[in-house]
Design an enzyme around this catalytic site. Structure first.
Site, PDB file in Angstrom:
ATOM      1  N   GLU A  21      12.914   1.125  -1.836  1.00  0.00           N
ATOM      2  CA  GLU A  21      12.887   0.499  -3.138  1.00  0.00           C
ATOM      3  C   GLU A  21      13.500   1.016  -4.202  1.00  0.00           C
ATOM      4  O   GLU A  21      14.091   0.378  -5.203  1.00  0.00           O
ATOM      5  CB  GLU A  21      11.380   0.395  -3.259  1.00  0.00           C
ATOM      6  CG  GLU A  21      10.663  -0.588  -2.419  1.00  0.00           C
ATOM      7  CD  GLU A  21       9.263  -1.060  -2.719  1.00  0.00           C
ATOM      8  OE1 GLU A  21       8.751  -0.630  -3.737  1.00  0.00           O
ATOM      9  OE2 GLU A  21       8.515  -1.664  -1.805  1.00  0.00           O
ATOM     10  N   CYS A  63       0.894  -1.327   0.081  1.00  0.00           N
ATOM     11  CA  CYS A  63      -0.038  -0.164  -0.019  1.00  0.00           C
ATOM     12  C   CYS A  63       0.952   1.348  -0.153  1.00  0.00           C
ATOM     13  O   CYS A  63       0.530   2.324  -0.433  1.00  0.00           O
ATOM     14  CB  CYS A  63      -0.919  -0.079   1.255  1.00  0.00           C
ATOM     15  SG  CYS A  63      -0.305  -0.319   2.829  1.00  0.00           S
ATOM     16  N   HIS A  64       2.162   1.259   0.433  1.00  0.00           N
ATOM     17  CA  HIS A  64       2.907   2.343   0.265  1.00  0.00           C
ATOM     18  C   HIS A  64       3.167   2.861  -1.023  1.00  0.00           C
ATOM     19  O   HIS A  64       3.774   3.925  -1.226  1.00  0.00           O
ATOM     20  CB  HIS A  64       4.337   1.905   1.039  1.00  0.00           C
ATOM     21  CG  HIS A  64       5.056   0.773   0.549  1.00  0.00           C
ATOM     22  ND1 HIS A  64       4.862  -0.537   0.785  1.00  0.00           N
ATOM     23  CD2 HIS A  64       6.072   0.728  -0.232  1.00  0.00           C
ATOM     24  CE1 HIS A  64       5.578  -1.131   0.310  1.00  0.00           C
ATOM     25  NE2 HIS A  64       6.506  -0.466  -0.486  1.00  0.00           N
TER      26      HIS A  64
END
Length: 154
Positions: free
Chosen positions: A149, A122-123
Site C-alpha cells: 500500500e 485489519c492489516h
C-alpha cells in the site's frame, strides 16, 4: 439456509479463500490449500478486485460484504473500513473511534477475529508505538500488505 460459494486466489503471500453468499462476501482468509470451488458472481468479483489490489491497481473495494459477529465486533470491523488505503491506525485510536477509548484490548480481540481479511483492512492496525503487532495471517503478511500500500500510495 444460504448457499455458500468459494473462490481462491494465489497471491504473493499465500492462497486466499473467498466465501460468498448470493449477495455478499462473508469471508476472506489465508488457507493452505483449495477445498471445494463453487464460484458465483460475488466471489468472482471479490477475486477480481483482490487481484487488482495485489497488482497495485485498486485502493477501494466495491464488492458487497456482510460481517457476521457480535455487535461489538461489527462496530470495530466497520470502523476498520474507514481506515484509508496507505494509512494506519493504532488499536488505541481505533478504540477511540468506536467511542470506547479505553477498549484497546477489546478492539485487538475483535480485529483478530475479522472474517474478511484485506477488504476489511485489519492489516492497517498497529501498536501504539507504530510497531507491527498481531495479525491473524502472520506479521510477514501484514508487513507485505503495508509495504504494498505504501508503494502504490499517492
Amino acid at each position: 439456509m444460504p448457499k455458500f460459494f468459494y473462490e481462491y486466489l494465489k497471491t504473493p503471500i499465500g492462497l486466499l479463500a473467498v466465501c460468498a453468499t448470493d449477495q455478499f462476501v462473508i469471508g476472506v482468509d489465508f488457507v493452505l490449500k483449495k477445498k471445494n470451488s463453487s464460484a458465483n458472481k460475488i466471489s468472482k468479483q471479490a477475486v477480481k478486485e483482490l487481484s487488482e489490489y495485489f497488482a497495485g491497481k485498486r485502493e477501494k473495494f466495491s464488492v458487497p460484504i456482510f460481517y457476521t459477529g457480535t455487535a461489538w465486533q461489527n462496530k470495530v470491523w466497520n470502523k476498520l473500513l474507514e481506515v484509508p488505503y496507505g494509512s494506519v491506525i493504532s488499536y488505541q485510536d481505533l478504540a477511540a473511534a468506536t467511542g470506547k477509548p479505553k477498549a484497546a484490548r477489546a478492539v485487538g480481540q475483535a480485529v483478530n477475529k475479522n472474517p474478511i481479511a484485506i477488504i476489511g483492512p485489519c492489516h492497517r492496525v498497529l501498536g501504539s508505538r507504530g510497531d507491527l503487532v498481531g495479525y491473524a495471517g502472520g506479521l510477514k503478511k501484514k508487513e507485505y500488505l503495508l509495504k504494498l500500500e505504501s508503494k502504490h500510495f499517492d
